[in-house]
Design a protein around this motif. Structure first.
Motif, PDB file in Angstrom:
ATOM      1  N   CYS A 134      -6.071  -6.539  -1.966  1.00 37.45           N
ATOM      2  CA  CYS A 134      -5.123  -6.143  -0.919  1.00 37.45           C
ATOM      3  C   CYS A 134      -4.010  -7.262  -0.430  1.00 37.45           C
ATOM      4  O   CYS A 134      -4.281  -8.599  -0.744  1.00 37.45           O
ATOM      5  N   GLY A 152      -3.424   0.140  -6.783  1.00 38.73           N
ATOM      6  CA  GLY A 152      -2.285   0.021  -5.681  1.00 38.73           C
ATOM      7  C   GLY A 152      -2.347  -1.354  -5.194  1.00 38.73           C
ATOM      8  O   GLY A 152      -2.561  -2.319  -5.870  1.00 38.73           O
ATOM      9  N   ASP A 153      -1.501  -1.406  -4.057  1.00 38.64           N
ATOM     10  CA  ASP A 153      -1.249  -2.949  -3.588  1.00 38.64           C
ATOM     11  C   ASP A 153      -2.158  -3.137  -2.444  1.00 38.64           C
ATOM     12  O   ASP A 153      -2.227  -4.235  -2.002  1.00 38.64           O
ATOM     13  N   TYR A 154      -2.636  -2.043  -1.508  1.00 40.05           N
ATOM     14  CA  TYR A 154      -3.459  -2.300  -0.545  1.00 40.05           C
ATOM     15  C   TYR A 154      -4.924  -1.502  -0.711  1.00 40.05           C
ATOM     16  O   TYR A 154      -5.092  -0.761  -1.750  1.00 40.05           O
ATOM     17  N   LYS A 160      -1.357  -0.717   4.051  1.00 44.03           N
ATOM     18  CA  LYS A 160      -0.271  -0.043   3.396  1.00 44.03           C
ATOM     19  C   LYS A 160       1.027  -0.169   4.508  1.00 44.03           C
ATOM     20  O   LYS A 160       2.018  -0.679   4.152  1.00 44.03           O
ATOM     21  N   GLU A 164       4.134  -2.835   4.538  1.00 46.70           N
ATOM     22  CA  GLU A 164       5.569  -2.376   4.478  1.00 46.70           C
ATOM     23  C   GLU A 164       6.364  -1.943   5.544  1.00 46.70           C
ATOM     24  O   GLU A 164       7.513  -2.033   5.398  1.00 46.70           O
ATOM     25  N   ASP A 202       6.548  -7.327  -0.141  1.00 45.17           N
ATOM     26  CA  ASP A 202       6.245  -5.875  -0.370  1.00 45.17           C
ATOM     27  C   ASP A 202       6.719  -5.279   1.061  1.00 45.17           C
ATOM     28  O   ASP A 202       6.446  -3.956   1.194  1.00 45.17           O
TER      29      ASP A 202
END
Length: 405
Positions: A134, A152-154, A160, A164, A202
């Motif tokens: 994450c 994904g990113d998280y 998320k 963000e 991010d």
């Protein structure tokens, strides 16, 4: 003995000292391991589960071929199977367990010796790649995998949202109003202001600043890559003076009624001299060199007393074009492959448009709050400039570091 005597002996009450047998608690539901099973009035016994939902879940779990079931148990509840979509198997059985797991990690992080909510907690890594974990810098959870197999990113939608749109410092709370710092982190930064806080790559605000830098680069050379963005935190007194000036302009011009920002506030670029490595990786401390105009502006904001004479008199010059401001950004006496630009909040108010240079101007023309120097056919200007003539008409908002051309 008579029949009456026999019946009397048979129905003799128990002694008062003898306690009634203990009540038997109904067993716990084998699916949720939380609620007791329901009684069954029809038989006088009990059902196998606490509810129809648990009964259905238990029945479905028995079939590993069912869509949405992977055959391996959820990492959170350890009872239901991990959710499966196509060939992708997720860590949890559903959103509820994913949320519980995220909250558990947050709770553990907050009670650990290193508290992510503490103002001394290290900033996010310099342009670190999220890899397979994450992107929240204190979270070690595996990232969400999309249906097409790409990571994904998280780890969860909660992280998320924090990453963000939340606080850029603790990354575990929403921002306060229009700020990108939660109230607790903002108060901490305000106590040590003036200061700069790195914006994670991010975060949506990083993307917004980076996008403005790239879109407003109109020089013939390729646009350099942004390497870092820092949020500037000015002192409370400096904020009050700026707000007082903005409120005054808004009271005179009433831009809000014209569907514009209050005071016609805009974001504009400013390039200046840097004589230290502020903004380079790991460097967030202002220097004491009076000739380092970058640190001077960040510490005390803009100062008309030391501003130079420009094409439109002595004023504070900014531009909507990042490539134009890049021409004024210089490193002096310092070896660095990065350059710095300031993205500032500027109260434009009612701007007077000019296309010819006029060095005799000493302030905004009557009825105006600023000068808008525009490049136009037949004019003497190559680039646009916005000039204000009050120290409180502009405040640095972001420090942007980018590759030197």
């Amino acid at each position: 003995m008579s029949m009456k005597g026999l019946l009397k002996d048979f129905f003799t009450p128990l002694p008062r000292s003898l306690a009634p047998p203990p009540a038997v608690s109904p067993p716990t539901c084998p699916n949720c391991n939380d609620m007791p099973v329901l009684p069954n009035p029809a038989t006088g016994g009990q059902f196998d589960y606490c509810s129809r939902t648990c009964a259905t879940q238990a029945k479905n779990i028995s079939s590993n071929q069912r869509q949405g079931q992977s055959g391996t148990l959820c990492e959170q509840c350890k009872r239901r199977q991990k959710f499966k979509a196509g060939t992708n198997v997720y860590r949890y059985c559903g959103r509820t367990c994913a949320r519980l797991a995220a909250n558990s990690r947050l709770s553990q992080a907050m009670t650990s010796p290193v508290n992510p909510l503490s103002p001394t907690y290290p900033a996010s890594p310099w342009l670190a790649s999220p890899g397979r974990t994450c992107r929240i810098h204190w979270c070690t959870g595996s990232v969400f995998v999309h249906h097409d197999g790409t990571p994904g990113d998280y780890c969860t939608m909660t992280h998320k949202k924090w990453g963000e749109h939340g606080c850029i410092s603790c990354r575990a709370a929403p921002g306060s109003g229009a700020s990108i710092l939660c109230q607790s982190c903002y108060d901490n930064e305000l106590r040590r202001a003036p200061a700069i806080v790195q914006v994670p790559v991010d975060h949506n605000r990083y993307k917004s600043v980076e996008s403005q830098f790239k879109k407003s680069w109109r020089q013939g050379t390729p646009c350099p890559e942004v390497q870092a963005v820092y949020k500037v935190v000015v002192t409370e007194e400096s904020q009050k003076r700026y707000k007082l000036y903005l409120d005054g302009v808004e009271a005179r011009r009433n831009f809000a009624a014209k569907s514009k920002s209050r005071g016609n506030e805009n974001r504009r670029w400013h390039g200046t001299v840097r004589k230290c490595k502020l903004g380079d990786p790991g460097n967030t401390t202002f220097c004491a060199d009076a000739g380092c105009f970058l640190c001077s502006i960040l510490k005390t904001s803009f100062n008309m007393a030391v501003s130079t004479q420009g094409w439109f008199g002595r004023g504070i010059y900014t531009s909507s074009t990042s490539s134009n401001s890049n021409g004024y950004s210089r490193n002096q006496g310092v070896s660095s492959d990065l350059k710095a630009l300031l993205l500032n909040k500027v109260v434009v108010g009612n701007g007077k448009k000019l296309t010819q240079i006029d060095t005799t101007i000493v302030g905004p023309p009557a009825g105006y709050d600023s000068v808008l120097a525009e490049a136009a056919p037949g004019g003497s200007l190559i680039h646009d400039e916005l000039i204000v003539y009050s120290n409180d008409a502009a405040r640095p908002s972001y420090l942007v570091m980018y590759k030197s051309l």
